[in-house]
Design an enzyme around this catalytic site. Structure first.
Site, PDB file in Angstrom:
ATOM      1  CG  ASP A  97      17.417 -23.114  27.594  1.00  0.00           C
ATOM      2  OD1 ASP A  97      18.613 -23.235  26.932  1.00  0.00           O
ATOM      3  OD2 ASP A  97      16.390 -22.640  27.047  1.00  0.00           O
ATOM      4  CB  ILE A  98      23.316 -23.702  27.882  1.00  0.00           C
ATOM      5  CG1 ILE A  98      24.819 -23.007  28.127  1.00  0.00           C
ATOM      6  CG2 ILE A  98      23.128 -23.635  26.300  1.00  0.00           C
ATOM      7  CD1 ILE A  98      25.771 -23.985  27.746  1.00  0.00           C
TER       8      ILE A  98
ATOM      9  N   GLY B 123      19.359 -30.286  19.091  1.00  0.00           N
ATOM     10  CA  GLY B 123      20.126 -30.269  20.355  1.00  0.00           C
ATOM     11  C   GLY B 123      20.242 -28.895  20.519  1.00  0.00           C
ATOM     12  CB  VAL B 124      22.665 -27.830  23.131  1.00  0.00           C
ATOM     13  CG1 VAL B 124      24.035 -28.217  22.610  1.00  0.00           C
ATOM     14  CG2 VAL B 124      22.966 -26.504  24.058  1.00  0.00           C
ATOM     15  CG  ASP B 125      24.363 -26.590  16.410  1.00  0.00           C
ATOM     16  OD1 ASP B 125      24.342 -25.095  16.667  1.00  0.00           O
ATOM     17  OD2 ASP B 125      24.770 -26.972  15.542  1.00  0.00           O
TER      18      ASP B 125
ATOM     19  CB  SER C 264      30.301 -35.851  22.138  1.00  0.00           C
ATOM     20  OG  SER C 264      30.815 -34.987  21.288  1.00  0.00           O
ATOM     21  CB  THR C 265      26.566 -36.368  26.308  1.00  0.00           C
ATOM     22  OG1 THR C 265      25.906 -35.378  26.768  1.00  0.00           O
ATOM     23  CG2 THR C 265      28.094 -36.349  26.981  1.00  0.00           C
TER      24      THR C 265
ATOM     25  CB  VAL D  91      22.738 -36.100  18.338  1.00  0.00           C
ATOM     26  CG1 VAL D  91      22.849 -36.639  16.879  1.00  0.00           C
ATOM     27  CG2 VAL D  91      21.424 -35.222  18.366  1.00  0.00           C
ATOM     28  CE1 TYR D  92      27.122 -35.333  15.763  1.00  0.00           C
ATOM     29  CE2 TYR D  92      29.088 -34.121  16.885  1.00  0.00           C
ATOM     30  CZ  TYR D  92      27.892 -34.153  15.705  1.00  0.00           C
ATOM     31  OH  TYR D  92      28.426 -33.625  14.454  1.00  0.00           O
TER      32      TYR D  92
HETATM   33  N1  AR6 Z   1      20.690 -26.216  27.237  1.00  0.00           N
HETATM   34  C1  AR6 Z   1      21.655 -26.886  27.808  1.00  0.00           C
HETATM   35  N2  AR6 Z   1      22.060 -28.321  27.297  1.00  0.00           N
HETATM   36  C2  AR6 Z   1      21.163 -28.722  26.177  1.00  0.00           C
HETATM   37  C3  AR6 Z   1      20.167 -27.973  25.600  1.00  0.00           C
HETATM   38  C4  AR6 Z   1      19.863 -26.540  26.146  1.00  0.00           C
HETATM   39  N3  AR6 Z   1      19.123 -25.583  25.642  1.00  0.00           N
HETATM   40  N4  AR6 Z   1      19.513 -28.479  24.643  1.00  0.00           N
HETATM   41  C5  AR6 Z   1      20.146 -29.871  24.633  1.00  0.00           C
HETATM   42  N5  AR6 Z   1      20.992 -29.896  25.491  1.00  0.00           N
HETATM   43  P1  AR6 Z   1      23.422 -32.588  21.671  1.00  0.00           P
HETATM   44  P2  AR6 Z   1      26.079 -33.463  20.524  1.00  0.00           P
HETATM   45  C6  AR6 Z   1      21.750 -31.115  25.918  1.00  0.00           C
HETATM   46  O1  AR6 Z   1      22.755 -33.694  20.919  1.00  0.00           O
HETATM   47  O2  AR6 Z   1      25.830 -34.830  21.264  1.00  0.00           O
HETATM   48  C7  AR6 Z   1      23.355 -31.355  16.677  1.00  0.00           C
HETATM   49  O3  AR6 Z   1      22.341 -31.526  15.809  1.00  0.00           O
HETATM   50  C8  AR6 Z   1      21.489 -32.414  25.599  1.00  0.00           C
HETATM   51  O4  AR6 Z   1      20.506 -32.892  26.655  1.00  0.00           O
HETATM   52  O5  AR6 Z   1      22.850 -31.143  21.505  1.00  0.00           O
HETATM   53  O6  AR6 Z   1      27.306 -32.937  21.037  1.00  0.00           O
HETATM   54  C9  AR6 Z   1      24.784 -30.653  16.321  1.00  0.00           C
HETATM   55  O7  AR6 Z   1      24.472 -29.764  15.178  1.00  0.00           O
HETATM   56  C10 AR6 Z   1      22.809 -33.086  25.654  1.00  0.00           C
HETATM   57  O8  AR6 Z   1      23.001 -33.354  27.221  1.00  0.00           O
HETATM   58  O9  AR6 Z   1      25.161 -32.314  21.180  1.00  0.00           O
HETATM   59  C11 AR6 Z   1      25.411 -31.742  15.944  1.00  0.00           C
HETATM   60  O10 AR6 Z   1      25.012 -32.264  14.904  1.00  0.00           O
HETATM   61  C12 AR6 Z   1      23.739 -32.086  25.433  1.00  0.00           C
HETATM   62  O11 AR6 Z   1      23.102 -31.014  25.245  1.00  0.00           O
HETATM   63  C13 AR6 Z   1      25.169 -32.710  17.082  1.00  0.00           C
HETATM   64  O12 AR6 Z   1      23.814 -32.352  17.776  1.00  0.00           O
HETATM   65  C14 AR6 Z   1      24.438 -32.133  24.096  1.00  0.00           C
HETATM   66  O13 AR6 Z   1      23.494 -32.780  23.136  1.00  0.00           O
HETATM   67  C15 AR6 Z   1      26.199 -32.720  18.135  1.00  0.00           C
HETATM   68  O14 AR6 Z   1      25.727 -33.760  19.157  1.00  0.00           O
END
Ligand code: AR6
Length: 167
Positions: free
Chosen positions: A11-12, A33-35, A118-119, A121-122
């Site tokens: 978990d980052i 997601g991570v955001d 980006s991997t 939701v994107y």
């Molecule tokens: N620590 C590390 N990696 C994580 C964590 C965490 N706590 N949680 C999720 N991931 P995403 P995107 C991974 O969807 O595709 C948001 O709503 C996840 O498994 O978070 O760039 C933003 O506000 C995946 O491998 O980001 C944008 O609207 C990676 O993080 C949109 O999503 C990225 O997944 C951005 O989409």
């Protein structure tokens, strides 16, 4: 000293590094997601700081402090939405990594951790995204010696295996 590149599953928001990178959207006002995880862990001051940034275009990144996070700073990087690969997605993803590394250097970071931008939701295919991520980091650290360690912080075993194969 050569910069160390490594992939981990974690978990980052828990990492004790100088900079963590957020996979944000162009409004920079939080999301899922991570955001979402980064905003919850950093506390409401992060959102306040983000409001002052006025958004960010895809392929670019902006910097804030880490507030309640163990990381000192957060780079809010906006990756491209995957649309099949012919809408400039590889270039936008590459500049996003590059810009994040430049911002980390600006605050004298020695350690930085990236999620798989980006991997989620994107929808960017992980294999292709990871190849770009690793290539951009390798190119950057070969020209800029300040970073001691770059961590690719994966959230699944599958993603970790992809990065380990590349590293
Ligand atoms: N620590 C590390 N990696 C994580 C964590 C965490 N706590 N949680 C999720 N991931 P995403 P995107 C991974 O969807 O595709 C948001 O709503 C996840 O498994 O978070 O760039 C933003 O506000 C995946 O491998 O980001 C944008 O609207 C990676 O993080 C949109 O999503 C990225 O997944 C951005 O989409």
């Amino acid at each position: 000293m050569a910069t160390k590149l490594r992939a981990i599953k974690a978990d980052i928001t828990k990492l004790q590094v100088d900079v963590i990178v957020d996979a944000a959207n162009s409004k920079l006002l939080g999301g899922g997601g991570v955001d979402g995880a980064i905003h919850s862990a950093a506390g409401p001051e992060l959102l306040e700081a983000c409001r002052a940034l006025g958004g960010c275009a895809a392929g670019n990144a902006k910097l804030t402090k880490g507030f309640l996070l163990p990381a000192k700073h957060v780079v809010h990087a906006v990756g491209p939405v995957w649309q099949g690969g012919k809408q400039n997605e590889p270039e936008l993803l590459a500049t996003c990594y590059r810009r994040a590394l430049e911002l980390a250097t600006l605050v004298d970071a020695k350690t930085i951790a990236f999620p798989c931008i980006s991997t989620g939701v994107y929808g960017y295919p992980v294999n292709q995204a990871a190849r770009i991520a690793v290539a951009q980091v390798r190119a950057y650290v070969s020209e800029n010696g300040e970073l001691e360690e770059v961590v690719f912080c994966c959230f699944s075993d599958k993603d970790l295996a992809v990065y380990e194969a590349l590293l």
